[in-house]
Design a protein around this motif. Structure first.
Motif, mmCIF file in Angstrom:
data_model
loop_
_atom_site.group_PDB
_atom_site.id
_atom_site.type_symbol
_atom_site.label_atom_id
_atom_site.label_comp_id
_atom_site.label_asym_id
_atom_site.label_seq_id
_atom_site.Cartn_x
_atom_site.Cartn_y
_atom_site.Cartn_z
ATOM 1 N N GLU A 82 -64.888 -77.255 39.288
ATOM 2 C CA GLU A 82 -63.686 -77.463 40.096
ATOM 3 C C GLU A 82 -62.428 -77.532 39.234
ATOM 4 O O GLU A 82 -61.314 -77.394 39.739
ATOM 5 N N GLY A 83 -62.588 -77.765 37.954
ATOM 6 C CA GLY A 83 -61.453 -77.895 37.047
ATOM 7 C C GLY A 83 -61.135 -76.621 36.293
ATOM 8 O O GLY A 83 -60.516 -76.677 35.232
ATOM 9 N N TYR A 84 -61.526 -75.473 36.839
ATOM 10 C CA TYR A 84 -61.315 -74.222 36.115
ATOM 11 C C TYR A 84 -59.830 -73.929 35.868
ATOM 12 O O TYR A 84 -59.470 -73.350 34.850
ATOM 13 N N ILE A 85 -58.962 -74.366 36.793
ATOM 14 C CA ILE A 85 -57.523 -74.147 36.588
ATOM 15 C C ILE A 85 -57.038 -75.006 35.423
ATOM 16 O O ILE A 85 -56.272 -74.540 34.564
ATOM 17 N N GLU A 86 -57.504 -76.245 35.356
ATOM 18 C CA GLU A 86 -57.131 -77.108 34.237
ATOM 19 C C GLU A 86 -57.666 -76.548 32.914
ATOM 20 O O GLU A 86 -56.998 -76.641 31.882
ATOM 21 N N ALA A 87 -58.869 -75.957 32.970
ATOM 22 C CA ALA A 87 -59.435 -75.345 31.764
ATOM 23 C C ALA A 87 -58.549 -74.185 31.298
ATOM 24 O O ALA A 87 -58.263 -74.049 30.103
ATOM 25 N N TRP A 88 -58.101 -73.371 32.228
ATOM 26 C CA TRP A 88 -57.220 -72.258 31.879
ATOM 27 C C TRP A 88 -55.904 -72.769 31.298
ATOM 28 O O TRP A 88 -55.418 -72.251 30.295
ATOM 29 N N ASP A 89 -55.347 -73.776 31.942
ATOM 30 C CA ASP A 89 -54.104 -74.366 31.434
ATOM 31 C C ASP A 89 -54.311 -74.918 30.020
ATOM 32 O O ASP A 89 -53.468 -74.747 29.145
ATOM 33 N N TYR A 90 -55.451 -75.576 29.807
ATOM 34 C CA TYR A 90 -55.760 -76.143 28.497
ATOM 35 C C TYR A 90 -55.831 -75.043 27.436
ATOM 36 O O TYR A 90 -55.321 -75.194 26.324
ATOM 37 N N LEU A 91 -56.463 -73.924 27.790
ATOM 38 C CA LEU A 91 -56.566 -72.808 26.849
ATOM 39 C C LEU A 91 -55.225 -72.141 26.583
ATOM 40 O O LEU A 91 -55.021 -71.535 25.535
ATOM 41 N N SER A 92 -54.312 -72.241 27.532
ATOM 42 C CA SER A 92 -53.005 -71.606 27.398
ATOM 43 C C SER A 92 -52.052 -72.403 26.527
ATOM 44 O O SER A 92 -51.021 -71.887 26.109
ATOM 45 N N GLU A 93 -52.375 -73.669 26.279
ATOM 46 C CA GLU A 93 -51.513 -74.536 25.481
ATOM 47 C C GLU A 93 -51.949 -74.497 24.010
ATOM 48 O O GLU A 93 -53.103 -74.210 23.713
ATOM 49 N N PRO A 94 -51.034 -74.809 23.106
ATOM 50 C CA PRO A 94 -51.429 -74.930 21.691
ATOM 51 C C PRO A 94 -52.466 -76.047 21.544
ATOM 52 O O PRO A 94 -52.345 -77.092 22.178
ATOM 53 N N ARG A 95 -53.493 -75.800 20.743
ATOM 54 C CA ARG A 95 -54.545 -76.803 20.550
ATOM 55 C C ARG A 95 -54.678 -77.131 19.079
ATOM 56 O O ARG A 95 -54.524 -76.265 18.233
ATOM 57 N N SER A 96 -55.011 -78.390 18.803
ATOM 58 C CA SER A 96 -55.273 -78.775 17.420
ATOM 59 C C SER A 96 -56.765 -78.692 17.119
ATOM 60 O O SER A 96 -57.160 -78.504 15.978
ATOM 61 N N ALA A 97 -57.610 -78.809 18.152
ATOM 62 C CA ALA A 97 -59.058 -78.702 17.966
ATOM 63 C C ALA A 97 -59.484 -77.245 18.152
ATOM 64 O O ALA A 97 -58.909 -76.519 18.952
#
Length: 105
Positions: A82-97
């Protein structure tokens, strides 16, 4: 990145060429390959997955390595389906991990 690392080839090194996201073929550093006795290997996944014997051999290798624990994926974050949109948003942001982002089904 070939240009950046060509002077650091170890003796008898093997340089694998896989893909070109920037759309430019690499300039093969012939002199550095000669000096290091290194080799250049172009690699295409399709040479393996389109051959059923090689595909089965590769899958068996991976499944065995995963089952034995010799190969373990690095997982950064797990999202529910159900959180696939949040997952996409997370991938679209700069990540340190750096690890896989997984959607649990």
């Amino acid at each position: 990145m070939v240009e950046q690392y060509k002077s650091s080839f170890a003796k008898n090194a093997r340089m694998f060429f896989y893909g070109f996201l920037d759309g430019q073929l690499p300039q093969i550093p012939v002199m550095e390959l000669l000096v290091s006795n290194a080799s250049f290997h172009p690699y295409s996944l399709f040479n393996y997955v389109e051959d059923s014997d090689m595909l089965n051999q590769g899958k068996a290798f991976l499944y065995d390595a995963l089952e034995s624990g010799a190969l373990t994926p690095t997982i950064d974050k797990v999202f529910p389906m159900e959180g696939y949109i949040e997952a996409w948003d997370y991938l679209s942001e700069p990540r340190s991990a750096h690890g896989k982002v997984v959607i649990e089904v």
